[in-house]
Design a protein around this motif. Structure first.
Motif, PDB file in Angstrom:
ATOM      1  N   UNK A   1       1.916  -0.031 -10.778  1.00 20.90           N
ATOM      2  CA  UNK A   1       2.867  -0.914 -11.469  1.00 20.90           C
ATOM      3  C   UNK A   1       4.049  -1.297 -10.588  1.00 20.90           C
ATOM      4  N   UNK A   2       4.050  -0.802  -9.373  1.00 22.74           N
ATOM      5  CA  UNK A   2       5.166  -1.100  -8.466  1.00 22.74           C
ATOM      6  C   UNK A   2       4.981  -2.457  -7.794  1.00 22.74           C
ATOM      7  N   UNK A   3       3.716  -2.766  -7.449  1.00 22.37           N
ATOM      8  CA  UNK A   3       3.434  -4.005  -6.724  1.00 22.37           C
ATOM      9  C   UNK A   3       1.961  -4.362  -6.869  1.00 22.37           C
ATOM     10  N   UNK A   4       1.687  -5.669  -6.914  1.00 25.31           N
ATOM     11  CA  UNK A   4       0.292  -6.137  -6.962  1.00 25.31           C
ATOM     12  C   UNK A   4      -0.354  -6.105  -5.577  1.00 25.31           C
ATOM     13  N   UNK A   5       0.440  -5.939  -4.535  1.00 23.52           N
ATOM     14  CA  UNK A   5      -0.108  -5.926  -3.173  1.00 23.52           C
ATOM     15  C   UNK A   5      -1.125  -4.799  -3.036  1.00 23.52           C
ATOM     16  N   UNK A   6      -2.201  -5.091  -2.309  1.00 22.43           N
ATOM     17  CA  UNK A   6      -3.236  -4.074  -2.122  1.00 22.43           C
ATOM     18  C   UNK A   6      -2.683  -2.873  -1.358  1.00 22.43           C
ATOM     19  N   UNK A   7      -1.847  -3.167  -0.348  1.00 18.01           N
ATOM     20  CA  UNK A   7      -1.160  -2.095   0.378  1.00 18.01           C
ATOM     21  C   UNK A   7       0.322  -2.461   0.422  1.00 18.01           C
ATOM     22  N   UNK A   8       1.155  -1.469   0.651  1.00 14.97           N
ATOM     23  CA  UNK A   8       2.591  -1.773   0.827  1.00 14.97           C
ATOM     24  C   UNK A   8       2.847  -2.150   2.283  1.00 14.97           C
ATOM     25  N   UNK A   9       1.981  -1.642   3.168  1.00 12.43           N
ATOM     26  CA  UNK A   9       2.129  -1.934   4.602  1.00 12.43           C
ATOM     27  C   UNK A   9       2.060  -3.438   4.875  1.00 12.43           C
ATOM     28  N   UNK A  10       1.248  -4.152   4.078  1.00 10.38           N
ATOM     29  CA  UNK A  10       1.050  -5.581   4.352  1.00 10.38           C
ATOM     30  C   UNK A  10       2.299  -6.414   4.098  1.00 10.38           C
ATOM     31  N   UNK A  11       3.301  -5.832   3.451  1.00  9.65           N
ATOM     32  CA  UNK A  11       4.547  -6.584   3.236  1.00  9.65           C
ATOM     33  C   UNK A  11       5.187  -6.949   4.579  1.00  9.65           C
ATOM     34  N   UNK A  12       4.916  -6.143   5.599  1.00  7.14           N
ATOM     35  CA  UNK A  12       5.466  -6.405   6.935  1.00  7.14           C
ATOM     36  C   UNK A  12       5.000  -7.758   7.477  1.00  7.14           C
ATOM     37  N   UNK A  13       3.765  -8.100   7.136  1.00  7.15           N
ATOM     38  CA  UNK A  13       3.151  -9.303   7.719  1.00  7.15           C
ATOM     39  C   UNK A  13       3.977 -10.548   7.367  1.00  7.15           C
ATOM     40  N   UNK A  14       4.493 -10.557   6.120  1.00  7.25           N
ATOM     41  CA  UNK A  14       5.313 -11.706   5.698  1.00  7.25           C
ATOM     42  C   UNK A  14       6.572 -11.836   6.542  1.00  7.25           C
ATOM     43  N   UNK A  15       7.008 -10.726   7.127  1.00  3.72           N
ATOM     44  CA  UNK A  15       8.252 -10.758   7.932  1.00  3.72           C
ATOM     45  C   UNK A  15       7.967 -10.830   9.430  1.00  3.72           C
ATOM     46  N   UNK A  16       6.683 -10.955   9.767  1.00  2.51           N
ATOM     47  CA  UNK A  16       6.328 -11.217  11.164  1.00  2.51           C
ATOM     48  C   UNK A  16       6.178  -9.995  12.042  1.00  2.51           C
ATOM     49  N   UNK A  17       5.858  -8.846  11.432  1.00  3.34           N
ATOM     50  CA  UNK A  17       5.573  -7.682  12.275  1.00  3.34           C
ATOM     51  C   UNK A  17       4.438  -6.858  11.652  1.00  3.34           C
ATOM     52  N   UNK A  18       3.844  -5.956  12.419  1.00  8.11           N
ATOM     53  CA  UNK A  18       2.661  -5.259  11.895  1.00  8.11           C
ATOM     54  C   UNK A  18       2.963  -4.157  10.886  1.00  8.11           C
ATOM     55  N   UNK A  19       1.977  -3.930  10.018  1.00  8.64           N
ATOM     56  CA  UNK A  19       2.040  -2.845   9.048  1.00  8.64           C
ATOM     57  C   UNK A  19       0.765  -2.034   9.155  1.00  8.64           C
ATOM     58  N   UNK A  20       0.890  -0.734   8.986  1.00  8.45           N
ATOM     59  CA  UNK A  20      -0.271   0.148   9.134  1.00  8.45           C
ATOM     60  C   UNK A  20      -0.237   1.188   8.023  1.00  8.45           C
ATOM     61  N   UNK A  21      -1.402   1.474   7.422  1.00  9.45           N
ATOM     62  CA  UNK A  21      -1.472   2.539   6.416  1.00  9.45           C
ATOM     63  C   UNK A  21      -1.942   3.805   7.116  1.00  9.45           C
ATOM     64  N   UNK A  22      -1.277   4.912   6.795  1.00 10.77           N
ATOM     65  CA  UNK A  22      -1.565   6.183   7.470  1.00 10.77           C
ATOM     66  C   UNK A  22      -1.789   7.256   6.415  1.00 10.77           C
ATOM     67  N   UNK A  23      -2.660   8.217   6.707  1.00 14.66           N
ATOM     68  CA  UNK A  23      -2.776   9.384   5.833  1.00 14.66           C
ATOM     69  C   UNK A  23      -1.488  10.203   6.001  1.00 14.66           C
ATOM     70  N   UNK A  24      -0.654  10.159   4.992  1.00 18.98           N
ATOM     71  CA  UNK A  24       0.658  10.805   5.087  1.00 18.98           C
ATOM     72  C   UNK A  24       0.607  12.322   4.964  1.00 18.98           C
ATOM     73  N   UNK A  25      -0.571  12.881   4.687  1.00 18.72           N
ATOM     74  CA  UNK A  25      -0.687  14.343   4.647  1.00 18.72           C
ATOM     75  C   UNK A  25      -1.283  14.867   5.947  1.00 18.72           C
ATOM     76  N   UNK A  26      -1.409  13.973   6.909  1.00 20.16           N
ATOM     77  CA  UNK A  26      -2.025  14.295   8.197  1.00 20.16           C
ATOM     78  C   UNK A  26      -0.945  14.128   9.282  1.00 20.16           C
ATOM     79  N   UNK A  27      -0.439  15.256   9.758  1.00 25.32           N
ATOM     80  CA  UNK A  27       0.644  15.215  10.754  1.00 25.32           C
ATOM     81  C   UNK A  27       0.197  14.432  11.998  1.00 25.32           C
ATOM     82  N   UNK A  28      -1.053  14.644  12.416  1.00 24.51           N
ATOM     83  CA  UNK A  28      -1.506  14.010  13.663  1.00 24.51           C
ATOM     84  C   UNK A  28      -1.529  12.485  13.538  1.00 24.51           C
ATOM     85  N   UNK A  29      -2.029  12.004  12.389  1.00 23.32           N
ATOM     86  CA  UNK A  29      -2.089  10.541  12.201  1.00 23.32           C
ATOM     87  C   UNK A  29      -0.676   9.958  12.129  1.00 23.32           C
TER      88      UNK A  29
END
Ligand code: TPP
Length: 369
Positions: free
Chosen positions: A202-230
């Motif tokens: 219910x926060x956003x219709x966007x498939x990912x939140x990372x993709x919001x970066x694209x509208x501002x002209x820079x890259x976005x990446x989704x990461x496993x946030x429970x994985x320190x190495x990633x």
């Protein structure tokens, strides 16, 4: 005229250490063993601190505070990629990262005791204090990054915020400004699936939140946030981009808040136990322990020794914080924001003074009884 495609985008997902402790060795970063243990130490400390703070809060010795339980990997993994002269702008669930950076434990406790003393952290750490206004810190971070750029200093700023913050105007203004000026900033959205009781869906219709970066002209990446190495590898790439003058990156670290939003919340009212258990199986500490064990860096005995040492460290910090608190004046919270207080703040200050005087009378009379 046929329509033409003008642009095409993609958003990647990165995981290196999965929930069963299996590693993709082609992507595994060559971190020194001492760092791997230090990560374990800080994540364990953050988790133990959470439990201790909860008890202190229940005893009335600490104010309301937000739990970091389950989110210990994201901030720490990302902060591993920073240099000591870089800037860290945390949100309020980055305890493991703050401790790794060198923040003394008692400073953190003083902050959640609501004392002015808790707002002054060692300057050399280059860590801003914890924000409570959702999303506001993204603007401060871009300001810091632009200042570094103007001074010609080769520093990077990393800023943390939650999934809920991506619905705030501040976040969008910060991204736009950072994109236009190619500010050396890394935006880290710690998506813990909830903004208090509002689920991510219910926060956003966007498939990912990372993709919001694209509208501002820079890259976005989704990461496993429970994985320190990633988190580390993704952040390292982003920090390098920023340092080379190639501009910002947005990382979305997928994680879950295993505890309540704050000590004033009951998450059973808005999410299922089954969902919680699914995420508990992805606990970042469990998989890190398996990873260390596979590398011959962890044993039951080492863990027991570590926990004894950390327990003593926590008790010492509680003692230090309470000693400082005993001589602190809570009314100072009103004194250093404006040269002159506005009428509403003056009224609040008077009300707080009356409340404090009243509670002192009450506690004095209960001691006499
Ligand atoms: C500008 C603003 N609006 C509302 C609030 C009340 N509030 C406190 S925490 C919170 C949810 C934040 O969610 P998120 O950004 O996902 O971070 P999380 O708490 O999940 O880590 C809200 C709405 C606030 N602190 N600031």
């Amino acid at each position: 005229m046929p329509r033409q495609q003008l642009a095409q985008f993609h958003v990647d997902y990165l995981q290196i250490l999965d929930e069963n402790g299996r590693v993709d060795t082609t992507l595994e970063p060559p971190l020194p063993e001492a760092t791997l243990w230090q990560v374990h130490r800080c994540m364990t400390l953050a988790r133990m601190l959470d439990r201790r703070m909860h008890i202190l809060q229940q005893q009335g010795r600490l104010g309301t505070f937000p739990s970091c339980y389950g989110q210990e990997a994201a901030g720490l993994g990302c902060v591993l990629a920073l240099r000591q002269d870089d800037w860290l702008v945390p949100c309020y669930r980055e305890n493991s990262a703050l401790l790794y950076r060198g923040l003394p434990l008692h400073n953190l406790l003083l902050f959640w005791m609501g004392l002015e003393e808790g707002a002054y952290w060692p300057r050399e750490l280059r860590v801003l204090s914890i924000p409570i206004l959702i999303g506001s810190q993204t603007l401060h971070a871009v300001g810091l990054a632009l200042a570094s750029q103007i001074r010609g200093a080769n520093e990077v700023t990393m800023v943390f915020f939650g999934d809920g913050a991506t619905s705030e105007g501040d976040f969008h203004e910060a991204c736009n400004l950072a994109g236009v000026y190619q500010a050396p900033v890394v935006f880290v959205c710690v998506n813990n699936q909830y903004a208090i009781s509002v689920p991510r869906s219910q926060q956003s219709r966007s498939e990912t939140l990372a993709q919001k970066a694209i509208a501002y002209g820079f890259p976005g990446l989704v990461v496993d946030g429970n994985d320190v190495l990633a988190c580390y590898v993704a952040a390292q790439e982003a920090v390098e981009r920023a340092r080379l003058g190639r501009g910002p990156t947005l990382l979305e670290c997928l994680t879950y808040r295993l505890g309540p939003h704050t000590t004033a919340d009951d998450p059973r009212r808005y999410r299922s136990e089954q969902e919680r258990q699914q995420w508990e199986a992805r606990d970042p500490l469990k998989r890190w322990r398996i990873y260390l064990e596979q590398r011959g860096l962890w044993s039951e005995q080492q863990q027991a020794e570590l926990e004894r040492e950390l327990q003593a460290e926590i008790e010492l910090a509680v003692h230090q914080a309470e000693q400082i608190a005993a001589h602190a004046d809570p009314l100072e919270m009103f004194d250093f924001v404006y040269a002159e207080l506005s009428p509403d703040l003056l009224a609040q200050r008077r009300e707080a003074a009356e409340f404090l005087a009243h509670s002192e009378t009450l506690s004095a009379s209960s001691v006499r009884r």
